[in-house]
Design an enzyme around this catalytic site. Structure first.
Site, mmCIF file in Angstrom:
data_model
loop_
_atom_site.group_PDB
_atom_site.id
_atom_site.type_symbol
_atom_site.label_atom_id
_atom_site.label_comp_id
_atom_site.label_asym_id
_atom_site.label_seq_id
_atom_site.Cartn_x
_atom_site.Cartn_y
_atom_site.Cartn_z
ATOM 1 N N ALA A 37 0.834 -1.204 0.000
ATOM 2 C CA ALA A 37 0.000 0.000 0.000
ATOM 3 C C ALA A 37 0.871 1.258 0.000
ATOM 4 O O ALA A 37 0.548 2.254 -0.650
ATOM 5 C CB ALA A 37 -0.914 0.003 1.223
ATOM 6 N N LYS A 124 19.048 -24.428 -15.166
ATOM 7 C CA LYS A 124 18.585 -24.199 -16.536
ATOM 8 C C LYS A 124 17.094 -23.890 -16.462
ATOM 9 O O LYS A 124 16.260 -24.774 -16.297
ATOM 10 C CB LYS A 124 18.834 -25.410 -17.421
ATOM 11 C CG LYS A 124 18.479 -25.135 -18.877
ATOM 12 C CD LYS A 124 19.075 -26.173 -19.804
ATOM 13 C CE LYS A 124 18.993 -25.748 -21.256
ATOM 14 N NZ LYS A 124 17.651 -25.485 -21.730
ATOM 15 N N LYS A 322 20.645 -32.320 -18.233
ATOM 16 C CA LYS A 322 19.182 -32.440 -18.059
ATOM 17 C C LYS A 322 18.760 -33.263 -16.852
ATOM 18 O O LYS A 322 19.537 -34.041 -16.313
ATOM 19 C CB LYS A 322 18.602 -33.112 -19.313
ATOM 20 C CG LYS A 322 18.704 -32.265 -20.553
ATOM 21 C CD LYS A 322 17.417 -31.542 -20.763
ATOM 22 C CE LYS A 322 17.420 -30.820 -22.104
ATOM 23 N NZ LYS A 322 16.164 -30.211 -22.404
HETATM 24 S S1 IVH Z 1 23.672 -19.720 -21.036
HETATM 25 C C1 IVH Z 1 26.320 -18.995 -24.579
HETATM 26 N N1 IVH Z 1 22.433 -20.202 -18.785
HETATM 27 O O1 IVH Z 1 18.924 -22.499 -22.420
HETATM 28 C C2 IVH Z 1 25.477 -19.530 -23.471
HETATM 29 N N2 IVH Z 1 21.225 -20.540 -20.800
HETATM 30 O O2 IVH Z 1 20.580 -23.243 -25.253
HETATM 31 C C3 IVH Z 1 24.097 -19.110 -23.621
HETATM 32 N N3 IVH Z 1 18.895 -21.238 -20.459
HETATM 33 O O3 IVH Z 1 17.263 -20.977 -24.598
HETATM 34 C C4 IVH Z 1 23.101 -19.664 -22.686
HETATM 35 N N4 IVH Z 1 18.939 -21.257 -18.262
HETATM 36 O O4 IVH Z 1 17.563 -19.330 -22.648
HETATM 37 C C5 IVH Z 1 22.323 -20.201 -20.125
HETATM 38 N N5 IVH Z 1 21.459 -20.554 -16.695
HETATM 39 C C6 IVH Z 1 21.357 -20.545 -18.030
HETATM 40 C C7 IVH Z 1 20.163 -20.890 -18.697
HETATM 41 C C8 IVH Z 1 20.137 -20.884 -20.096
HETATM 42 C C9 IVH Z 1 18.193 -21.453 -19.336
HETATM 43 C C10 IVH Z 1 18.323 -21.404 -21.811
HETATM 44 C C11 IVH Z 1 18.588 -20.280 -22.743
HETATM 45 C C12 IVH Z 1 18.557 -20.912 -24.106
HETATM 46 C C13 IVH Z 1 19.026 -22.283 -23.805
HETATM 47 C C14 IVH Z 1 20.476 -22.412 -24.196
#
Ligand code: IVH
Length: 705
Positions: A37, A124, A322
């Protein structure tokens, strides 16, 4: 600016800085210091200054997050530095991490005796990648990844994301591009889908699709209503800013600049450190408030990153590792219908067992009939099942390509149940405009038994002291009580034999049950637990009809009138229903009237009511007071302590005379009744000039009305 007085300029700048500071505390440090608020108050003050002096509206003003026009399409953006993807280790065991470390050591020419490589390990995130371009510290553009070379300009939408700062703290570099993930928290996703469902709009398959769909909204006002979040994880183009030596220090610097960076990250040594991180996060995955599909490892030293370089479109210094998927395909064997504690009927898909999100899933909710039809789920279909976190497994969609020739017919809940509750055989009903079907045998249905008994015994209903949740569990599970009428046949010995029950407390309960026999019609009607009939409506029904028989008569007439005759329009039927006695009761609209009519048409309920009366439940019979409600239309607020009766009793008596009793004082309040030690409500009455009655005046009013 010259036309704006200096002190106004200063105030606006101070407000912008203060709002930005509180945004930082809220989104980055997760430690807000002021209530919402107060934030809103500061925000409105700035808005008002900007309205008077539009030149104060700077691009980094927090008032300027929403407001762009609806676009025809997004403009293309050429990325100054390409947005690459990363290699994925599909082996979700420890080998995924070890393979990466071995590759790095080979590339760097490290022998077996060389010390371990230092890595930055992070999550990720399962959303969509975004590039935020800051020039001189101000957000000037936000773009999607697109094909990596060219993305789409989604600046308008990204500006609406509260977690994305419009200005960086303490960084004035000519250019700083920050890369990260736009995502949606799971709780926000569930709420959004519920909202979509209630509005009859399409639901989203998972948080990632919801986030991606929201960022690609052409109307920024729609995007602004979508609950999006953001985490930074890297950089794009940089000009005029000195890079820190490591990735982890870079993330620290971004966090200090006001960008949200996820706390679940670590600097680890060698393959063992990576494996430990992977395992630690696996154990925490369900407890995270958002979806991840793995972890990411990056060589921590930026100098080493540069030495390692790239292959085709992937950096050699990073990898995604993964986890097992939280969505899987499986086949629907049957669609069952479950009856909930409140009588709500929920379709549930019975599935070929499938391992998803860490457990074997055999059931998945389909929410309600409309949802099954919208998704067109049929027996035999291959469907996507999702289980993320501790959210109950859900069928998110059908793979139509795989529908067999002999798939079942489109789902029809009523036809499948032949109109009867699968638990108790009572009629099922669904009011106009409602999403759910429900069982109408509330007093009789075993699925609703425990709820019905607890509600019946409640303080504001039959007021059976000592009959709480634990005891109801035991009475029902032990087969002593099947419905509320059975309570009156209980004997001391039966209760004393239950867990944690002495002779004395057993006798007390029996006495309390016996005492509850003498009640009022209003309490009795409330105790029946008719859906949508709360205390106030029960009191209004009792006052209006005076006897149960008169109410039942009106309910029967209403049920007959519900049928739509052949040549009648819906409007004509609504008019006819408005003329019915039930709808003459204050506060009873068509939905409530329909619920009451349905409740009293169910023979199972009538049988329980008859048994209650045979067991001696009674109330003073009053003359029906059709129209004779001297306090109808008047709103009262009660405060303080009365000497001659409790507040609940005063409330019942006022309601019986047609008055409404509200909880707080407003301009619509006609009288405030003040007992001793009345507090803020009395003060409020004074402020608003609402007449105040003392106890003597109240008693007089009750007597003469
Ligand atoms: S680094 C050059 N860090 O994963 C490195 N990517 O293929 C660039 N992603 O769609 C990516 N979490 O958006 C990086 N902690 C993270 C990430 C991440 C998710 C996604 C990113 C992209 C894919 C990379």
């Amino acid at each position: 600016m010259s036309s704006v007085p200096a002190e106004v300029q200063q105030r606006a700048a101070a407000l912008r800085a203060e709002l930005a500071h509180h945004n930082y505390l809220y989104y980055v440090l997760d430690a807000p210091e002021i209530p919402d608020a107060e934030y809103d108050r500061l925000f409105r003050e700035l808005q008002e200054l900007e309205q008077t002096y539009p030149v104060l509206r700077t691009a980094d003003s927090p008032t300027q997050r929403v407001g762009g026009a609806v676009l025809e399409r997004f403009a293309p953006v050429h990325h100054a530095v390409p947005m690459l993807s990363i290699r994925t280790e599909t082996d979700s065991g420890p080998d995924g991490a070890r393979n990466f470390d071995a590759r790095i050591r080979r590339e760097l020419g490290l022998g077996p005796d060389a010390p371990p490589v230092e890595y930055a390990a992070e999550l990720k995130f399962d959303g969509l990648a975004i590039n935020l371009r800051y020039e001189r510290g101000v957000l000037v553009q936000a773009a999607t990844r697109g094909d990596g070379e060219t993305g789409e300009d989604v600046t308008q939408n990204v500006r609406t994301v509260g977690a994305v700062p419009l200005r960086l703290r303490g960084i004035e570099a000519a250019v700083l591009e920050v890369r990260g993930e736009i995502y949606m928290r799971r709780d926000a996703f569930e709420r959004l889908n519920e909202r979509q469902r209630a509005a009859g709009e399409k639901t989203f398959v998972n948080p990632r699709n919801a986030a991606a769909g929201s960022i690609r909204q052409l109307d920024p006002a729609v995007a602004a209503r979508r609950p999006l979040s953001f985490f930074a994880y890297g950089l794009g183009a940089v000009d005029g800013w000195e890079l820190p030596p490591t990735h982890s220090a870079l993330l620290d610097a971004l966090q200090a600049a006001g960008l949200p960076v996820c706390d679940e990250r670590a600097v680890v040594q060698g393959a063992d450190g990576l494996v430990a991180f992977h395992q630690r996060i696996a154990a925490r995955r369900d407890a995270l408030p958002f979806d991840i599909d793995g972890v990411v490892y990056k060589v921590n030293s930026l100098a080493l990153q540069q030495r390692l370089g790239f292959v085709t479109r992937e950096p050699k210094w990073a990898v995604a590792h993964k986890y097992p998927a939280q969505e899987q395909l499986t086949v629907v064997r049957a669609i069952d219908i479950q009856v909930g504690r409140t009588g709500k009927l929920t379709p549930v898909a019975k599935l070929e067992p499938v391992f998803v999100g860490g457990v074997t899933v055999t059931n998945a909710t389909l929410h309600n009939e409309d949802e099954v039809r919208r998704k067109d789920v049929r027996v035999g279909d291959t469907v996507i099942v999702r289980r993320a976190g501790d959210v109950i497994p859900e069928v998110v969609g059908v793979v139509l390509d795989r529908r067999p020739r002999d798939a079942g017919a489109p789902f029809d809940l009523y036809a499948q149940l032949h109109g009867e509750c699968p638990e108790c055989g009572s009629a099922i009903a669904r009011e106009e405009g409602a999403a759910d079907w429900h069982c109408t045998g509330g007093l009789y249905c075993p699925a609703q038994r425990k709820n019905a008994i607890l509600h019946f015994a409640g303080r504001r209903a039959m007021d059976i002291e000592g009959l709480g949740e634990k005891l109801v569990e035991q009475l029902v599970d032990g087969g002593l009580v099947h419905d509320v009428a059975d309570l009156y046949a209980l004997e001391v010995g039966q209760i004393a034999a239950l867990e944690r029950m002495g002779d004395k407390s057993a006798q007390n309960l029996i006495d309390a049950i016996a005492q509850s026999r003498a009640t009022t019609l209003a309490r009795f009607l409330f105790a029946l637990g008719i859906p949508e009939v709360g205390e106030a409506t029960a009191a209004a029904l009792a006052a209006h009809f005076g006897t149960l028989e008169a109410l039942q008569q009106a309910a029967t007439e209403y049920a007959a009138a519900l049928a739509l005759t052949d040549d009648e329009t819906a409007a004509a039927r609504a008019r006819r229903l408005r003329g019915q006695a039930l709808q003459q009761v204050p506060d009873v609209g068509p939905e409530v009237a329909e619920r009451i009519a349905t409740f009293f048409s169910e023979p199972h309920n009538l049988a329980v009511i008859a048994r209650l009366r045979a067991a001696g439940v009674h109330w003073p019979e009053a003359k029906p007071e059709r129209g004779a409600q001297p306090l109808a239309g008047k709103t009262f607020v009660l405060t303080g302590t009365l000497a001659s009766m409790s507040r609940d009793q005063a409330k019942e008596r006022l309601q019986a005379l047609g008055a409404k009793v509200a909880g707080s004082v407003s301009k619509k309040t006609d009288y405030v009744v003040a007992g001793s030690e009345a507090g803020s409500k009395l003060a409020k009455a004074g402020e608003l000039g609402v007449p105040v009655l003392d106890e003597a005046a109240l008693l007089k009013l009750l007597e003469t009305s």
